[in-house]
Design a protein around this motif. Structure first.
Motif, PDB file in Angstrom:
ATOM      1  N   ILE A 219      -6.175  -6.361   6.907  1.00 33.04           N
ATOM      2  CA  ILE A 219      -4.688  -5.708   6.421  1.00 33.04           C
ATOM      3  C   ILE A 219      -3.476  -5.855   7.592  1.00 33.04           C
ATOM      4  O   ILE A 219      -2.409  -5.664   7.180  1.00 33.04           O
ATOM      5  N   ALA A 220      -4.019  -5.626   8.843  1.00 34.66           N
ATOM      6  CA  ALA A 220      -3.221  -5.694   9.946  1.00 34.66           C
ATOM      7  C   ALA A 220      -2.207  -7.059   9.910  1.00 34.66           C
ATOM      8  O   ALA A 220      -1.108  -6.994  10.608  1.00 34.66           O
ATOM      9  N   THR A 221      -2.844  -8.016   9.321  1.00 35.65           N
ATOM     10  CA  THR A 221      -2.136  -9.479   9.334  1.00 35.65           C
ATOM     11  C   THR A 221      -0.904  -9.595   8.247  1.00 35.65           C
ATOM     12  O   THR A 221      -0.432 -10.558   8.163  1.00 35.65           O
ATOM     13  N   LEU A 222      -1.083  -8.502   7.481  1.00 32.49           N
ATOM     14  CA  LEU A 222      -0.149  -8.765   6.276  1.00 32.49           C
ATOM     15  C   LEU A 222       1.323  -7.990   6.359  1.00 32.49           C
ATOM     16  O   LEU A 222       1.289  -7.010   6.979  1.00 32.49           O
ATOM     17  N   PRO A 223       2.093  -8.381   5.692  1.00 31.89           N
ATOM     18  CA  PRO A 223       3.445  -7.747   5.758  1.00 31.89           C
ATOM     19  C   PRO A 223       3.465  -6.445   4.943  1.00 31.89           C
ATOM     20  O   PRO A 223       2.661  -6.162   4.055  1.00 31.89           O
ATOM     21  N   ARG A 224       4.392  -5.818   5.466  1.00 30.05           N
ATOM     22  CA  ARG A 224       4.506  -4.223   4.892  1.00 30.05           C
ATOM     23  C   ARG A 224       4.272  -4.100   3.515  1.00 30.05           C
ATOM     24  O   ARG A 224       3.736  -3.425   2.700  1.00 30.05           O
ATOM     25  N   TRP A 225       5.258  -5.271   2.666  1.00 32.28           N
ATOM     26  CA  TRP A 225       5.439  -5.060   1.407  1.00 32.28           C
ATOM     27  C   TRP A 225       4.076  -5.208   0.518  1.00 32.28           C
ATOM     28  O   TRP A 225       3.947  -4.683  -0.364  1.00 32.28           O
ATOM     29  N   MET A 226       3.302  -5.998   1.031  1.00 30.89           N
ATOM     30  CA  MET A 226       2.090  -6.476   0.402  1.00 30.89           C
ATOM     31  C   MET A 226       1.367  -5.450   0.688  1.00 30.89           C
ATOM     32  O   MET A 226       0.634  -5.141  -0.420  1.00 30.89           O
ATOM     33  N   ARG A 227       1.241  -4.674   1.533  1.00 28.90           N
ATOM     34  CA  ARG A 227       0.148  -3.612   1.933  1.00 28.90           C
ATOM     35  C   ARG A 227       0.478  -2.633   0.773  1.00 28.90           C
ATOM     36  O   ARG A 227      -0.228  -1.749   0.206  1.00 28.90           O
ATOM     37  N   GLU A 228       2.044  -2.311   0.967  1.00 29.40           N
ATOM     38  CA  GLU A 228       2.272  -1.177  -0.156  1.00 29.40           C
ATOM     39  C   GLU A 228       2.153  -1.403  -1.529  1.00 29.40           C
ATOM     40  O   GLU A 228       1.745  -0.643  -2.352  1.00 29.40           O
ATOM     41  N   VAL A 229       2.509  -2.461  -1.725  1.00 28.12           N
ATOM     42  CA  VAL A 229       2.390  -2.854  -3.506  1.00 28.12           C
ATOM     43  C   VAL A 229       0.828  -2.876  -3.584  1.00 28.12           C
ATOM     44  O   VAL A 229       0.476  -2.485  -4.719  1.00 28.12           O
ATOM     45  N   GLY A 230       0.201  -3.521  -2.656  1.00 25.21           N
ATOM     46  CA  GLY A 230      -1.356  -3.401  -3.032  1.00 25.21           C
ATOM     47  C   GLY A 230      -2.160  -2.227  -3.072  1.00 25.21           C
ATOM     48  O   GLY A 230      -3.199  -2.164  -3.562  1.00 25.21           O
ATOM     49  N   GLY A 231      -1.311  -1.211  -2.476  1.00 31.59           N
ATOM     50  CA  GLY A 231      -1.932   0.144  -2.315  1.00 31.59           C
ATOM     51  C   GLY A 231      -3.090  -0.087  -1.248  1.00 31.59           C
ATOM     52  O   GLY A 231      -4.170   0.981  -1.185  1.00 31.59           O
ATOM     53  N   PHE A 232      -2.977  -0.681  -0.113  1.00 29.22           N
ATOM     54  CA  PHE A 232      -3.943  -0.617   0.957  1.00 29.22           C
ATOM     55  C   PHE A 232      -3.406  -0.564   2.370  1.00 29.22           C
ATOM     56  O   PHE A 232      -3.931  -1.076   3.294  1.00 29.22           O
ATOM     57  N   ASP A 233      -2.174   0.043   2.269  1.00 30.67           N
ATOM     58  CA  ASP A 233      -1.520   0.138   3.735  1.00 30.67           C
ATOM     59  C   ASP A 233      -2.403   0.893   4.384  1.00 30.67           C
ATOM     60  O   ASP A 233      -3.174   1.889   4.230  1.00 30.67           O
ATOM     61  N   GLN A 234      -2.210   0.907   5.859  1.00 35.85           N
ATOM     62  CA  GLN A 234      -2.732   1.528   6.685  1.00 35.85           C
ATOM     63  C   GLN A 234      -1.865   1.964   8.199  1.00 35.85           C
ATOM     64  O   GLN A 234      -0.762   1.166   8.188  1.00 35.85           O
ATOM     65  N   PRO A 235      -2.083   3.198   8.647  1.00 35.67           N
ATOM     66  CA  PRO A 235      -1.075   3.539   9.802  1.00 35.67           C
ATOM     67  C   PRO A 235      -1.220   2.363  10.858  1.00 35.67           C
ATOM     68  O   PRO A 235      -1.968   1.612  11.074  1.00 35.67           O
ATOM     69  N   GLY A 236       0.096   2.197  11.497  1.00 39.40           N
ATOM     70  CA  GLY A 236       0.165   1.309  12.523  1.00 39.40           C
ATOM     71  C   GLY A 236      -0.949   1.512  13.663  1.00 39.40           C
ATOM     72  O   GLY A 236      -1.345   0.456  14.504  1.00 39.40           O
ATOM     73  N   LEU A 237      -1.355   2.634  13.840  1.00 44.68           N
ATOM     74  CA  LEU A 237      -2.247   2.998  15.103  1.00 44.68           C
ATOM     75  C   LEU A 237      -3.645   2.288  14.779  1.00 44.68           C
ATOM     76  O   LEU A 237      -4.310   1.779  15.433  1.00 44.68           O
ATOM     77  N   VAL A 238      -3.960   2.122  13.425  1.00 47.42           N
ATOM     78  CA  VAL A 238      -4.956   1.312  13.006  1.00 47.42           C
ATOM     79  C   VAL A 238      -4.846  -0.029  13.268  1.00 47.42           C
ATOM     80  O   VAL A 238      -5.943  -0.695  13.747  1.00 47.42           O
ATOM     81  N   ASP A 239      -3.889  -0.677  12.999  1.00 46.09           N
ATOM     82  CA  ASP A 239      -3.427  -1.967  13.272  1.00 46.09           C
ATOM     83  C   ASP A 239      -3.723  -2.359  14.775  1.00 46.09           C
ATOM     84  O   ASP A 239      -4.195  -3.183  15.251  1.00 46.09           O
TER      85      ASP A 239
END
Length: 308
Positions: A219-239
């Motif tokens: 997930i950390a490799t993906l652009p923010r829009w993909m993470r948000e649209v896919g519903g699997f975004d995570q905090p930057g701290l996790v990245d």
């Protein structure tokens, strides 16, 4: 799955020992890249329909995913005879993946050239992205250009037009911007993405644990829009927290023999392909050939036609 004596007996295949493809597709980061690419496939509604209707990732997820990754490693590292045979088999499987795409109600085919282009670009881009982010580091512009030139060679085994493959980082970004309006996430796509990131159901314990350990790094490799649209975004701290741990794990498995053993629990067929690659000696004809030359010798089908 592989006969060590035949894996690379006829020639060096399509790339050869000095290729960027051999280096990146056999790196430990390829496993992360594969999870990334199969998640991204689901942004294409045709591929989502094909995956959902065939059901392979849900019925026998480890075998289905392992066979797919082993295919890509084989195309990258095996001789032309082995790679052509693998390609013919896969395209035959895809030829059966037809049905009705539920969003538009139109008939779909997994061999649709635009969908095959999406598979190809996201797969090869994922390999490069994960290698640069978690592996030895950023490639030079010259190396990237060589990598995408090699990618165009591999595209000859699919229904997409090699001329449509990006040639550098700028063209990759332009491709993603161009296709973005046609991407979407349906209920079935959402299910597939999250299942591949954190497998459950029929997945065995190894895949359940492995997918969950890799998911934050992917997930950390993906652009923010993909993470948000896919519903699997995570905090930057996790990245930020996952990156040094993954880089350390990649360094620990950098030796080919170690990488082969490390991948065995999740991907035994891929591990076998890597073992065959490592064990292969100098082929009978130590040259690099083109897919068209390989097809002339070992296959007769030119599949780059309009489908679906």
């Amino acid at each position: 799955m592989f006969d060590l004596a035949d894996y690379r007996s006829t020639d060096y295949g399509f790339f050869g020992p000095d290729s960027i493809s051999w280096k990146l597709w056999t790196a430990p980061t390829a496993l992360l890249a594969f999870q990334r690419s199969v998640v991204l496939e689901h942004f294409d509604p045709i591929l989502t329909a094909a995956v959902a209707d065939m059901g392979g990732i849900y019925d026998d997820p480890q075998r289905r995913l392992d066979a797919t990754l082993a295919y890509f490693v084989t195309v990258a590292t095996a001789d032309s005879r082995t790679a052509i045979a693998a390609s013919e088999h896969l395209m035959g499987v895809h030829a059966k993946a037809t049905g009705i795409e539920p969003i538009t109600g139109r008939r779909y085919s997994a061999n649709n050239p635009a969908s095959q282009l999406w598979i190809h670009v996201t797969g090869w881009h994922s390999i490069l992205k994960c290698y640069e982010m978690y592996g030895p580091g950023r490639l030079s512009d010259e190396e990237v250009a060589r990598y995408w030139a090699e990618s165009r060679i591999a595209a000859e085994l699919q229904t997409c037009d090699p001329a449509d493959i990006p040639a550098d980082r700028d063209e990759v970004r332009a491709y993603f911007e161009r296709v973005r309006p046609g991407l979407c996430v349906t209920e079935r796509a959402f299910r597939g993405m999250h299942y591949l990131l954190r497998s459950d159901g029929n997945a065995n314990l190894r895949l359940r644990i492995g997918s969950r350990l890799m998911a934050p790094a992917v997930i950390a490799t993906l652009p923010r829009w993909m993470r948000e649209v896919g519903g699997f975004d995570q905090p930057g701290l996790v990245d930020a927290a996952w990156k040094p741990m993954v880089k350390a794990a990649v360094r620990a498995t950098a030796h080919p023999a170690v990488a082969q053993r490390a991948i065995l629990p999740l991907s035994p067929m891929t591990s076998a392909a890597l073992a065959a690659h490592r064990a292969a000696g100098v082929p009978d004809n130590p040259v690099v050939v083109t897919p068209s030359q390989g097809r002339e010798r070992y296959g007769t089908v030119n599949r780059r036609v309009a489908v679906g």
